[in-house]
Design an enzyme around this catalytic site. Structure first.
Site, PDB file in Angstrom:
ATOM      1  N   GLU A 270       0.824  -1.212   0.000  1.00 30.03           N
ATOM      2  CA  GLU A 270       0.000   0.000   0.000  1.00 30.03           C
ATOM      3  C   GLU A 270       0.862   1.269   0.000  1.00 30.03           C
ATOM      4  O   GLU A 270       0.427   2.326  -0.442  1.00 30.03           O
ATOM      5  CB  GLU A 270      -0.934   0.001   1.212  1.00 30.03           C
ATOM      6  N   HIS A 291       8.836 -25.951   1.005  1.00 29.19           N
ATOM      7  CA  HIS A 291       8.215 -27.128   0.365  1.00 29.19           C
ATOM      8  C   HIS A 291       7.010 -26.716  -0.467  1.00 29.19           C
ATOM      9  O   HIS A 291       6.165 -27.552  -0.783  1.00 29.19           O
ATOM     10  CB  HIS A 291       7.836 -28.147   1.453  1.00 29.19           C
ATOM     11  N   LYS A 402     -14.208   1.058  -3.240  1.00 32.25           N
ATOM     12  CA  LYS A 402     -15.092   1.402  -2.110  1.00 32.25           C
ATOM     13  C   LYS A 402     -16.341   2.123  -2.635  1.00 32.25           C
ATOM     14  O   LYS A 402     -17.460   1.829  -2.209  1.00 32.25           O
ATOM     15  CB  LYS A 402     -14.353   2.284  -1.102  1.00 32.25           C
TER      16      LYS A 402
HETATM   17  O1  LIG Z   1      -8.706   2.554   9.711  1.00 31.65           O
HETATM   18  P1  LIG Z   1      -9.676   2.685   8.609  1.00 31.65           P
HETATM   19  O2  LIG Z   1      -9.958   4.096   8.203  1.00 31.65           O
HETATM   20  O3  LIG Z   1     -10.940   1.914   8.887  1.00 31.65           O
HETATM   21  O4  LIG Z   1      -9.006   2.028   7.285  1.00 31.65           O
HETATM   22  C1  LIG Z   1      -8.642   0.683   7.269  1.00 31.65           C
HETATM   23  C2  LIG Z   1      -7.691   0.410   6.155  1.00 31.65           C
HETATM   24  O5  LIG Z   1      -8.318   0.730   4.902  1.00 31.65           O
HETATM   25  C3  LIG Z   1      -7.403   1.454   4.078  1.00 31.65           C
HETATM   26  O6  LIG Z   1      -7.741   2.790   4.109  1.00 31.65           O
HETATM   27  C4  LIG Z   1      -7.455   0.923   2.664  1.00 31.65           C
HETATM   28  O7  LIG Z   1      -8.742   0.863   2.219  1.00 31.65           O
HETATM   29  C5  LIG Z   1      -6.049   1.216   4.703  1.00 31.65           C
HETATM   30  O8  LIG Z   1      -5.105   2.176   4.351  1.00 31.65           O
HETATM   31  C6  LIG Z   1      -6.396   1.214   6.168  1.00 31.65           C
HETATM   32  O9  LIG Z   1      -5.391   0.629   6.941  1.00 31.65           O
END
Ligand SMILES: O=P(O)(O)OC[C@H]1O[C@](O)(CO)[C@@H](O)[C@@H]1O
Length: 429
Positions: A270, A291, A402
């Site tokens: 990321e 393995h 998202k």
């Molecule tokens: O802590 P949050 O805002 O729920 O995000 C959870 C995770 O989702 C992300 O934003 C990625 O979608 C990550 O960078 C982060 O660790």
């Protein structure tokens, strides 16, 4: 944390990194370190993570968990809001059971909740943004399960979140104990904070030693990769990526560090996966994946470097003497001795095939060692990000999906959701 980059050199790997290249790269490391130091001092977004050994407040974290009496902790979060706690819980010997709910698989969530004595379970719900669908959905399901079991979830829930957001509102409405996420620290860099340390504190883990381990790595940061283990790791991984080694197989030789490899995968992917650069982190475990995956790392495309991690000192278990044909060489040895032989043999086998590896050694896998490793890898990642010249602390590419998911669930009008419906189909069944 000690780093050995010998097997990444061009005298071992093809293509490897020459000493002259490392010398030249060290000039850029000095510039990057100056940038990192300025960012750290200014508590700039992202760089502030490297101040956590100083800014984290173990007493406040302990005070937040002291009122909670439980045998099991359910960490509800995802990504950086879960992997840190899972790594701490799986690496340290805590006196509570810690489960992580970091996916929305109905069967798994159902099975996990049914398996718990909810009257002896506490929930730590963690979300930096306070808006992550998976985390909030799982929390709603978990609290309903507590309601159904006649358990007062408001008595057993701790929140870590930002100043605003759905989770902050929920905490205020129900007067739940709430810790603030550290300012300017992206989730994947937040293990050494209110995000993952409550699990350690609740389970009697040595939080001070974790932070002390991180502090010792922080004190080793300097303007040279030849004096800074974390920077040696970051710079050499960068140089290998530039030479086509675009996969980084993180292979700890300790079962207790298996989840650390998962944590590393998010950190590395990321942070560095941007603008067409980066390294694909692969999760492996030594000796098990000798393995399964090693064949590829030794004889597949010349694109995978391997990071071999081990403690120098570990509790051991003798292998009993045996008169079984061909096994006498094992009798009288120990499992730890065998594992170390496997570690060195695998490292040498990669070298024999001209494949690069980096050795990472800790004194032992304990709170101090884990603190060193987490901080060291965070600093290595930040340094690599500087060398790749990319925005290490953002993750814009995850937002498309998202929006699409939210649109599909009727959570608003999103063109991404339409794109899902317009999928190209070529069905074979
Ligand atoms: O802590 P949050 O805002 O729920 O995000 C959870 C995770 O989702 C992300 O934003 C990625 O979608 C990550 O960078 C982060 O660790």
């Amino acid at each position: 944390m000690e780093i050995d980059i010998g097997n990444a050199l061009d005298s071992v790997a093809t293509p490897g990194v020459s000493r002259a290249t490392l010398e030249r790269l060290d000039g850029r490391v000095a510039d990057a370190h100056a940038r990192i130091e300025a960012g750290l001092d200014g508590r700039d977004h992202g760089y502030a993570a490297l101040a956590l050994p100083e800014t984290a407040d173990p007493d406040a974290i302990q005070a937040a968990v002291d009122p909670i009496d439980c045998e099991t902790l359910l960490v509800v979060g995802i990504g950086g809001s879960a992997l840190g706690a899972a790594t701490v819980a799986d690496t340290l010997d805590l006196d509570i059971e810690v489960h992580t709910l970091d996916n929305v698989d109905p069967a798994h969530t159902r099975e996990l909740l049914d398996s718990l004595d909810l009257s002896r379970t506490a929930i730590h719900v963690v979300s930096r943004s306070g808006t992550t669908a998976e985390t909030l959905a799982n929390f709603l399901v978990a609290r309903e399960a507590m309601d159904a079991a006649g358990v007062d979830w408001t008595e057993r829930t701790l929140v870590t979140t930002g100043q605003a957001g759905n989770l902050r509102n929920l905490a205020e409405r129900h007067d739940l104990p709430a810790l603030d996420v550290p300012t300017g620290v992206p989730g994947r860099f937040s293990a050494l904070s209110t995000v993952a340390l409550p699990a350690a504190a609740l389970g009697g883990g040595d939080v001070e030693a974790l932070l002390a381990g991180a502090r010792s790595e922080a004190e080793s940061l300097s303007g040279s990769l030849f004096e800074t283990p974390a920077y040696a790791y970051g710079a050499t991984s960068y140089a290998l990526a530039q030479r086509g080694w675009r996969v980084n197989a993180m292979m700890p030789y300790a079962e207790s560090l298996e989840t650390f490899a998962e944590w590393f995968a998010q950190l590395w992917a990321e942070s560095l996966g941007k603008e067409g650069v980066g390294q694909l982190p692969a999760r492996a475990l030594g000796a098990t994946d000798q393995h399964s995956q090693l064949q590829l790392y030794r004889a597949g495309p010349r694109n995978a470097m391997v990071t071999l991690v081990r403690p120098r000192d570990r509790p051991d278990l003798p292998i009993p003497e045996t008169d079984l044909e061909g096994l006498s060489y094992l009798g009288g040895a120990s499992l730890g001795g065998l594992l170390d032989a496997e570690f060195e043999a695998t490292e040498a086998s990669l070298a024999a095939a001209g494949r690069p590896s980096i050795r990472v050694e800790l004194e032992r896998v304990d709170a101090h060692g884990l603190g060193e490793l987490l901080y060291g890898m965070e600093a290595a990642c930040i340094l690599a990000g500087e060398l790749f010249s990319i925005p290490t602390f953002e993750q814009p590419a995850v937002e498309w999906g998202k929006r699409a998911a939210r649109g599909l669930l009727g959570g608003g009008e999103f063109e991404e959701a339409r794109a899902v419906e317009e999928k190209t189909r070529l069905l074979i069944d």
